[in-house]
Design a protein around this motif. Structure first.
Motif, PDB file in Angstrom:
ATOM      1  N   ALA A 121       9.206   4.086  -9.468  1.00  0.00           N
ATOM      2  CA  ALA A 121       8.004   4.732 -10.001  1.00  0.00           C
ATOM      3  C   ALA A 121       8.343   5.875 -10.946  1.00  0.00           C
ATOM      4  O   ALA A 121       7.808   5.952 -12.064  1.00  0.00           O
ATOM      5  CB  ALA A 121       7.127   5.242  -8.855  1.00  0.00           C
ATOM      6  N   ALA A 122       9.241   6.774 -10.515  1.00  0.00           N
ATOM      7  CA  ALA A 122       9.556   7.928 -11.357  1.00  0.00           C
ATOM      8  C   ALA A 122      10.273   7.546 -12.647  1.00  0.00           C
ATOM      9  O   ALA A 122       9.848   7.958 -13.734  1.00  0.00           O
ATOM     10  CB  ALA A 122      10.376   8.942 -10.552  1.00  0.00           C
ATOM     11  N   PRO A 126      -4.375  -2.417 -11.779  1.00  0.00           N
ATOM     12  CA  PRO A 126      -4.454  -3.821 -11.343  1.00  0.00           C
ATOM     13  C   PRO A 126      -3.611  -4.119 -10.109  1.00  0.00           C
ATOM     14  O   PRO A 126      -3.970  -4.984  -9.303  1.00  0.00           O
ATOM     15  CB  PRO A 126      -3.953  -4.604 -12.559  1.00  0.00           C
ATOM     16  CG  PRO A 126      -3.161  -3.629 -13.369  1.00  0.00           C
ATOM     17  CD  PRO A 126      -3.818  -2.302 -13.144  1.00  0.00           C
ATOM     18  N   ILE A 127      -2.505  -3.411  -9.922  1.00  0.00           N
ATOM     19  CA  ILE A 127      -1.673  -3.646  -8.736  1.00  0.00           C
ATOM     20  C   ILE A 127      -2.422  -3.239  -7.476  1.00  0.00           C
ATOM     21  O   ILE A 127      -2.417  -3.957  -6.464  1.00  0.00           O
ATOM     22  CB  ILE A 127      -0.342  -2.877  -8.845  1.00  0.00           C
ATOM     23  CG1 ILE A 127       0.413  -3.284 -10.110  1.00  0.00           C
ATOM     24  CG2 ILE A 127       0.523  -3.125  -7.612  1.00  0.00           C
ATOM     25  CD1 ILE A 127       1.669  -2.478 -10.364  1.00  0.00           C
ATOM     26  N   TYR A 182       8.323   0.976   5.265  1.00  0.00           N
ATOM     27  CA  TYR A 182       8.893   2.065   4.484  1.00  0.00           C
ATOM     28  C   TYR A 182       9.795   1.578   3.355  1.00  0.00           C
ATOM     29  O   TYR A 182      10.235   2.383   2.519  1.00  0.00           O
ATOM     30  CB  TYR A 182       9.626   3.038   5.393  1.00  0.00           C
ATOM     31  CG  TYR A 182       8.658   3.987   6.070  1.00  0.00           C
ATOM     32  CD1 TYR A 182       8.055   5.017   5.357  1.00  0.00           C
ATOM     33  CD2 TYR A 182       8.301   3.819   7.405  1.00  0.00           C
ATOM     34  CE1 TYR A 182       7.153   5.860   5.950  1.00  0.00           C
ATOM     35  CE2 TYR A 182       7.388   4.667   8.012  1.00  0.00           C
ATOM     36  CZ  TYR A 182       6.814   5.681   7.285  1.00  0.00           C
ATOM     37  OH  TYR A 182       5.902   6.520   7.875  1.00  0.00           O
ATOM     38  N   THR A 183      10.043   0.279   3.305  1.00  0.00           N
ATOM     39  CA  THR A 183      10.701  -0.269   2.120  1.00  0.00           C
ATOM     40  C   THR A 183       9.816  -0.063   0.901  1.00  0.00           C
ATOM     41  O   THR A 183      10.310   0.101  -0.223  1.00  0.00           O
ATOM     42  CB  THR A 183      10.997  -1.765   2.313  1.00  0.00           C
ATOM     43  OG1 THR A 183      11.848  -1.939   3.449  1.00  0.00           O
ATOM     44  CG2 THR A 183      11.698  -2.350   1.094  1.00  0.00           C
ATOM     45  N   SER A 229       0.830  -1.206   0.000  1.00  0.00           N
ATOM     46  CA  SER A 229       0.000   0.000   0.000  1.00  0.00           C
ATOM     47  C   SER A 229       0.859   1.248   0.000  1.00  0.00           C
ATOM     48  O   SER A 229       0.582   2.214  -0.720  1.00  0.00           O
ATOM     49  CB  SER A 229      -0.921   0.013   1.229  1.00  0.00           C
ATOM     50  OG  SER A 229      -1.959  -0.922   1.118  1.00  0.00           O
ATOM     51  N   VAL A 230       1.906   1.246   0.820  1.00  0.00           N
ATOM     52  CA  VAL A 230       2.809   2.391   0.877  1.00  0.00           C
ATOM     53  C   VAL A 230       3.450   2.632  -0.485  1.00  0.00           C
ATOM     54  O   VAL A 230       3.532   3.769  -0.967  1.00  0.00           O
ATOM     55  CB  VAL A 230       3.890   2.169   1.956  1.00  0.00           C
ATOM     56  CG1 VAL A 230       5.004   3.198   1.819  1.00  0.00           C
ATOM     57  CG2 VAL A 230       3.270   2.240   3.342  1.00  0.00           C
ATOM     58  N   ALA A 231       3.893   1.560  -1.126  1.00  0.00           N
ATOM     59  CA  ALA A 231       4.510   1.697  -2.448  1.00  0.00           C
ATOM     60  C   ALA A 231       3.537   2.309  -3.450  1.00  0.00           C
ATOM     61  O   ALA A 231       3.904   3.203  -4.234  1.00  0.00           O
ATOM     62  CB  ALA A 231       4.988   0.326  -2.940  1.00  0.00           C
ATOM     63  N   MET A 232       2.293   1.856  -3.431  1.00  0.00           N
ATOM     64  CA  MET A 232       1.298   2.374  -4.358  1.00  0.00           C
ATOM     65  C   MET A 232       0.897   3.809  -4.029  1.00  0.00           C
ATOM     66  O   MET A 232       0.647   4.624  -4.919  1.00  0.00           O
ATOM     67  CB  MET A 232       0.070   1.466  -4.365  1.00  0.00           C
ATOM     68  CG  MET A 232       0.319   0.095  -4.995  1.00  0.00           C
ATOM     69  SD  MET A 232       0.788   0.198  -6.764  1.00  0.00           S
ATOM     70  CE  MET A 232       2.583   0.068  -6.644  1.00  0.00           C
ATOM     71  N   LEU A 233       0.837   4.136  -2.732  1.00  0.00           N
ATOM     72  CA  LEU A 233       0.533   5.508  -2.336  1.00  0.00           C
ATOM     73  C   LEU A 233       1.604   6.470  -2.830  1.00  0.00           C
ATOM     74  O   LEU A 233       1.297   7.529  -3.394  1.00  0.00           O
ATOM     75  CB  LEU A 233       0.421   5.600  -0.812  1.00  0.00           C
ATOM     76  CG  LEU A 233      -0.863   5.082  -0.168  1.00  0.00           C
ATOM     77  CD1 LEU A 233      -0.705   5.022   1.345  1.00  0.00           C
ATOM     78  CD2 LEU A 233      -2.042   5.967  -0.538  1.00  0.00           C
TER      79      LEU A 233
END
Length: 395
Positions: A158-159, A180-181, A148-149, A26-30
């Motif tokens: 992402a960038a 989809p992720i 936080y990983t 969730s953190v990664a997607m946020l």
């Protein structure tokens, strides 16, 4: 059916790490959803007939709604099971991505970013308190580092991936790729998160009582200047690299990859220092980031030096969240949800102010003004942190 990871009252068990990992995704997607416009700023602006400074406000608007959501979430959801609240936040993220990908104009884009802000604020306000319930007390720092990983991963890939894929499938296709992720993440929450009932109801009065603690209030102000300094620069990094360093799309992607990959080092460094030297970490962050920002102006025409400087900045960027959330867990352990709501509001407010401040400077003074303003905010943050004694909970 996946085995439950907690007892009925949310006490931690050995199987809680699957839930921690679902929150990590969730953190990664946020992070990817919130800051993807940074790597796609120019094409989004051109597509929606807006300036780069205006498009940067797409980050500001998500920050504004994240501030409101983080302050109100624990009051509005009352005693609702925190599992369902976190799932609702993830569902909001999914809906916002679809809206962004299909936005026909700038107004719809801003509305979608506002919805994303609700998700960001709600999730982050509860995240630290939930982690503290998922694992034993002695494992909280480790679990926070694991969560936080996800931030480091998103920052690393992402960038650059967004910038690269934006050149192949367009910026809308990049946001469609996230859908989809996030849908899978929503299902993972369903199976992995334990029941997390809440026996107490937060109120605005309880938030104010926490804010009245002098050491916490000073920390909140320092948080605001630290993050505002960082994001008044980071939001407009692509225009800097395009105009000052004269990079094409391929080199832009490589630079963002360097910056992002350095985030893994920042997560490791943050985790190591936060255990016993959190104040040292908090002082290092604005000092290094401000100096790097000024150095970019001085050496921005030399690609190799720019890459090295961005690597250092990227490490500090991911260490920021680890450092300040560790400070909260160590000094506000008696009121984690209230403190979590307030610090998330401070961070998101700082992102809002920083992006808006940087955008105004960019449109009126150019990229040099934006970067100098960023360094000035970092300097103020360092002055507020000082020796760090005034940020510590009284013995």
């Amino acid at each position: 059916m996946v085995q439950k990871t907690s007892t009925a009252n949310g006490s931690p068990t050995a199987n809680s790490w699957g839930a921690v990992l679902s929150m990590t995704l969730s953190v990664a997607m946020l992070i990817a959803s919130e800051f993807m416009p940074v790597s796609l700023l120019t094409p989004i602006a051109e597509s929606l007939d807006a300036t780069a400074g205006q498009t940067g406000q797409a980050i500001s608007v998500s920050g504004f709604f994240a501030v409101a959501a983080s302050l109100l979430i624990t009051t509005l959801v009352g005693k609702l099971n925190r599992k369902w609240v976190l799932m609702a936040m993830t569902a909001c993220m999914l809906a916002s991505l679809v809206l962004i990908a299909t936005a026909p104009n700038f107004t719809v884009l801003m509305a979608a970013r506002a919805l994303l802000g609700v998700c960001i604020g709600g999730f982050w306000a509860l995240a630290t308190a939930v982690i503290m319930r998922l694992v034993p007390a002695e494992k909280v720092s480790k679990a926070l580092a694991v969560m936080y990983t996800g931030q480091a991963t998103a920052a690393a890939f992402a960038a650059p991936i967004g910038s690269y894929l934006g050149g192949l499938i367009g910026w809308r296709g990049v946001f469609w790729a996230l859908v989809p992720i996030v849908a899978i993440n929503l299902l993972w929450h369903w199976f992995a998160l334990p029941s997390l009932p809440s026996s107490s109801r937060q109120s605005l009065k309880s938030l104010l009582s926490v804010l009245k603690r002098p050491y916490f209030a000073r920390g909140i102000v320092a948080v605001i200047f630290t993050f505002a300094g960082a994001f008044s620069m980071f939001t407009y990094l692509r225009p800097f690299l395009e105009t000052f360093t004269s990079l094409d799309v391929g080199m832009l992607s490589l630079m963002f990859l360097v910056l992002g990959c350095a985030g893994f080092m920042g997560t490791w460094l943050g985790g190591k220092l936060a255990n016993g030297r959190v104040i040292l970490l908090l002082k290092i962050l604005p000092t290094v980031m401000g100096l790097v920002t000024l150095a970019l102006l001085g050496f921005g025409h030399i690609v190799l030096i720019v890459a090295m400087l961005l690597g250092v900045w990227g490490a500090m960027n991911t260490a920021m969240s680890v450092g300040w959330m560790s400070w909260v867990s160590q000094n506000m352990d008696d009121a984690p949800e209230a403190a979590g709501s307030l610090i998330v509001a401070a961070i998101q407010g700082a992102i809002l102010v920083g992006a808006a401040f940087g955008g105004v400077l960019l449109d009126h003074l150019g990229i040099t003004g934006t970067f100098v303003g960023s360094a000035a905010l970092s300097a103020i943050a360092l002055l507020l942190i000082g020796s760090g004694r005034k940020l510590l909970k009284p013995a």
